[in-house]
Design a protein around this motif. Sequence first.
Motif, mmCIF file in Angstrom:
data_model
loop_
_atom_site.group_PDB
_atom_site.id
_atom_site.type_symbol
_atom_site.label_atom_id
_atom_site.label_comp_id
_atom_site.label_asym_id
_atom_site.label_seq_id
_atom_site.Cartn_x
_atom_site.Cartn_y
_atom_site.Cartn_z
ATOM 1 N N VAL A 182 43.165 41.212 64.110
ATOM 2 C CA VAL A 182 43.341 42.144 65.232
ATOM 3 C C VAL A 182 44.378 41.481 66.136
ATOM 4 O O VAL A 182 44.601 40.282 66.046
ATOM 5 C CB VAL A 182 42.014 42.394 66.008
ATOM 6 C CG1 VAL A 182 40.972 43.024 65.099
ATOM 7 C CG2 VAL A 182 41.461 41.113 66.629
ATOM 8 N N HIS A 183 45.004 42.267 66.993
ATOM 9 C CA HIS A 183 46.085 41.714 67.810
ATOM 10 C C HIS A 183 45.529 41.017 69.054
ATOM 11 O O HIS A 183 45.611 41.528 70.170
ATOM 12 C CB HIS A 183 47.074 42.815 68.193
ATOM 13 C CG HIS A 183 47.985 43.186 67.060
ATOM 14 N ND1 HIS A 183 48.606 44.405 66.960
ATOM 15 C CD2 HIS A 183 48.365 42.484 65.966
ATOM 16 C CE1 HIS A 183 49.341 44.434 65.854
ATOM 17 N NE2 HIS A 183 49.205 43.280 65.239
ATOM 18 N N ASN A 184 44.917 39.847 68.825
ATOM 19 C CA ASN A 184 44.463 39.054 69.960
ATOM 20 C C ASN A 184 44.576 37.574 69.625
ATOM 21 O O ASN A 184 44.027 37.094 68.637
ATOM 22 C CB ASN A 184 43.024 39.402 70.344
ATOM 23 C CG ASN A 184 42.605 38.644 71.594
ATOM 24 O OD1 ASN A 184 42.068 37.550 71.510
ATOM 25 N ND2 ASN A 184 42.900 39.202 72.763
ATOM 26 N N THR A 185 45.299 36.837 70.473
ATOM 27 C CA THR A 185 45.584 35.424 70.245
ATOM 28 C C THR A 185 44.305 34.596 70.147
ATOM 29 O O THR A 185 44.155 33.762 69.254
ATOM 30 C CB THR A 185 46.451 34.882 71.408
ATOM 31 O OG1 THR A 185 47.540 35.782 71.610
ATOM 32 C CG2 THR A 185 46.993 33.511 71.101
ATOM 33 N N TYR A 186 43.373 34.837 71.072
ATOM 34 C CA TYR A 186 42.124 34.061 71.117
ATOM 35 C C TYR A 186 41.327 34.262 69.818
ATOM 36 O O TYR A 186 40.836 33.295 69.216
ATOM 37 C CB TYR A 186 41.294 34.501 72.334
ATOM 38 C CG TYR A 186 39.955 33.801 72.459
ATOM 39 C CD1 TYR A 186 39.814 32.668 73.250
ATOM 40 C CD2 TYR A 186 38.836 34.288 71.778
ATOM 41 C CE1 TYR A 186 38.586 32.020 73.367
ATOM 42 C CE2 TYR A 186 37.603 33.648 71.889
ATOM 43 C CZ TYR A 186 37.487 32.525 72.681
ATOM 44 O OH TYR A 186 36.268 31.895 72.783
ATOM 45 N N GLY A 225 44.543 41.401 77.384
ATOM 46 C CA GLY A 225 45.015 41.798 76.061
ATOM 47 C C GLY A 225 46.245 41.000 75.687
ATOM 48 O O GLY A 225 46.929 40.459 76.560
ATOM 49 N N SER A 226 46.510 40.925 74.387
ATOM 50 C CA SER A 226 47.680 40.177 73.913
ATOM 51 C C SER A 226 48.913 41.076 73.889
ATOM 52 O O SER A 226 48.789 42.292 73.719
ATOM 53 C CB SER A 226 47.409 39.625 72.514
ATOM 54 O OG SER A 226 46.450 38.587 72.578
ATOM 55 N N PRO A 227 50.118 40.472 74.013
ATOM 56 C CA PRO A 227 51.352 41.261 74.066
ATOM 57 C C PRO A 227 51.547 42.169 72.847
ATOM 58 O O PRO A 227 52.166 43.225 72.955
ATOM 59 C CB PRO A 227 52.465 40.197 74.114
ATOM 60 C CG PRO A 227 51.804 38.954 74.592
ATOM 61 C CD PRO A 227 50.366 39.023 74.184
ATOM 62 N N THR A 228 50.996 41.778 71.691
ATOM 63 C CA THR A 228 51.176 42.585 70.475
ATOM 64 C C THR A 228 50.193 43.743 70.374
ATOM 65 O O THR A 228 50.306 44.571 69.477
ATOM 66 C CB THR A 228 50.978 41.703 69.225
ATOM 67 O OG1 THR A 228 49.780 40.923 69.410
ATOM 68 C CG2 THR A 228 52.151 40.790 68.971
ATOM 69 N N SER A 229 49.220 43.793 71.296
ATOM 70 C CA SER A 229 48.174 44.819 71.197
ATOM 71 C C SER A 229 48.655 46.143 71.772
ATOM 72 O O SER A 229 48.872 46.287 72.972
ATOM 73 C CB SER A 229 46.930 44.347 71.957
ATOM 74 O OG SER A 229 46.048 45.430 72.180
ATOM 75 N N SER A 230 48.786 47.133 70.893
ATOM 76 C CA SER A 230 49.293 48.439 71.316
ATOM 77 C C SER A 230 48.376 49.077 72.356
ATOM 78 O O SER A 230 48.815 49.514 73.416
ATOM 79 C CB SER A 230 49.415 49.362 70.097
ATOM 80 O OG SER A 230 49.740 50.670 70.500
ATOM 81 N N THR A 275 49.358 52.451 90.349
ATOM 82 C CA THR A 275 48.700 51.185 90.703
ATOM 83 C C THR A 275 49.422 50.036 90.013
ATOM 84 O O THR A 275 49.627 50.090 88.797
ATOM 85 C CB THR A 275 47.221 51.201 90.236
ATOM 86 O OG1 THR A 275 46.622 52.415 90.677
ATOM 87 C CG2 THR A 275 46.447 50.024 90.794
ATOM 88 N N PRO A 276 49.826 48.992 90.752
ATOM 89 C CA PRO A 276 50.461 47.845 90.093
ATOM 90 C C PRO A 276 49.514 47.292 89.023
ATOM 91 O O PRO A 276 48.306 47.170 89.276
ATOM 92 C CB PRO A 276 50.653 46.829 91.223
ATOM 93 C CG PRO A 276 50.428 47.579 92.494
ATOM 94 C CD PRO A 276 49.627 48.794 92.190
ATOM 95 N N ALA A 277 50.049 46.974 87.841
ATOM 96 C CA ALA A 277 49.175 46.525 86.750
ATOM 97 C C ALA A 277 49.842 45.394 85.976
ATOM 98 O O ALA A 277 51.058 45.384 85.780
ATOM 99 C CB ALA A 277 48.873 47.694 85.819
ATOM 100 N N PHE A 278 49.022 44.446 85.557
ATOM 101 C CA PHE A 278 49.513 43.292 84.795
ATOM 102 C C PHE A 278 48.604 43.069 83.591
ATOM 103 O O PHE A 278 47.394 43.272 83.676
ATOM 104 C CB PHE A 278 49.504 42.036 85.675
ATOM 105 C CG PHE A 278 50.342 42.156 86.915
ATOM 106 C CD1 PHE A 278 51.703 41.855 86.866
ATOM 107 C CD2 PHE A 278 49.792 42.601 88.106
ATOM 108 C CE1 PHE A 278 52.494 41.985 88.012
ATOM 109 C CE2 PHE A 278 50.571 42.738 89.247
ATOM 110 C CZ PHE A 278 51.927 42.425 89.193
ATOM 111 N N MET A 279 49.219 42.632 82.485
ATOM 112 C CA MET A 279 48.439 42.323 81.296
ATOM 113 C C MET A 279 48.460 40.821 81.086
ATOM 114 O O MET A 279 49.517 40.197 81.161
ATOM 115 C CB MET A 279 49.019 43.037 80.082
ATOM 116 C CG MET A 279 48.115 42.974 78.876
ATOM 117 S SD MET A 279 48.643 44.113 77.592
ATOM 118 C CE MET A 279 49.980 43.174 76.875
#
Length: 313
Positions: A41-45, A219-224, A238-242
Amino acid sequence: MGVILLAEPRGFCAGVDRAIEIVERALAKFGRPIYVRHEIVHNTYVVNDLKDKGAIFIEELSDVPPGATLVFSAHGVSKAVQDEARARGFQIFDATCPLVTKVHVEVAKLHKEGFEFIMIGHKGHPEVEGTMGQLESGIHLVEDVADVAHVQPSQTSKLAVVTQTTLSVDDAAEISAAVKARFPLIREPKQQDICYATQNRQDAIKVMSPQVDIVIVVGSPTSSNSNRLRELAEKLGTPAFMVDSAEELQPAWFEGKTRVGLTAGASAPEVLVKQVIDRIKALGAVAVRKMDGIEETVKFPLPKGLRMDVPAS
């Protein structure tokens, strides 16, 4: 800074749960190493955790030794990859999300009836490559409304539309409307292809965004689907950051903000959410409040050969 508002639902979906469990059970049953084609799955951890347990992630099947055990990622694979894996004699477990498999089955069925397809999705995403790779030709990819004008199917009487399962619901609806306007006879799926978890997490953001000053998506950068959550919050003003982990949080983001919205993409584990909460508390948040939201009870069965005879680690 006062309160953290926690989105409900967030984090792992049934397809991600199942994919991770397939790798863990395969490791328990057959021992290390277990080879996995593409990030499960697209998650680094999650990927690093499974690497520590003995999973080896590869892109090319030529990197897998003969007779090894191979798992296909949750995103699905093309027919060519399936055929090559069988030809090389691997023991294969398919962790493709059943909701992606449903799209593959639909494509195969309608193809037999002479249909061509327009696929709404992101070029280069492994799920899109897997779905388009179900056929040798006859699937036309559109990424946005502008692409719809340039599609040239060989005929228009038998056309069907399919969708990547992790898109923005609103964007997909807009592109779908453009497809329908250009090809009025196009066949649509009985149920939309965008998965329940993607839809639910986006719906939660729509409720949460107006109530907070900033949204954090784990979430990871590759996760759609995680990227779509961040985009949606920003679209709603709303300002948002991943962030991939708590370390990526920047104190400056929270200056002058009293309410923080927090969610996680479908491939992000709850342990990361807890770490992010601890970090935001260290920056001054005093309370955590859970939103009301849909409780997800979907569960997908494991493949034969990995069911309850082996305890999951």
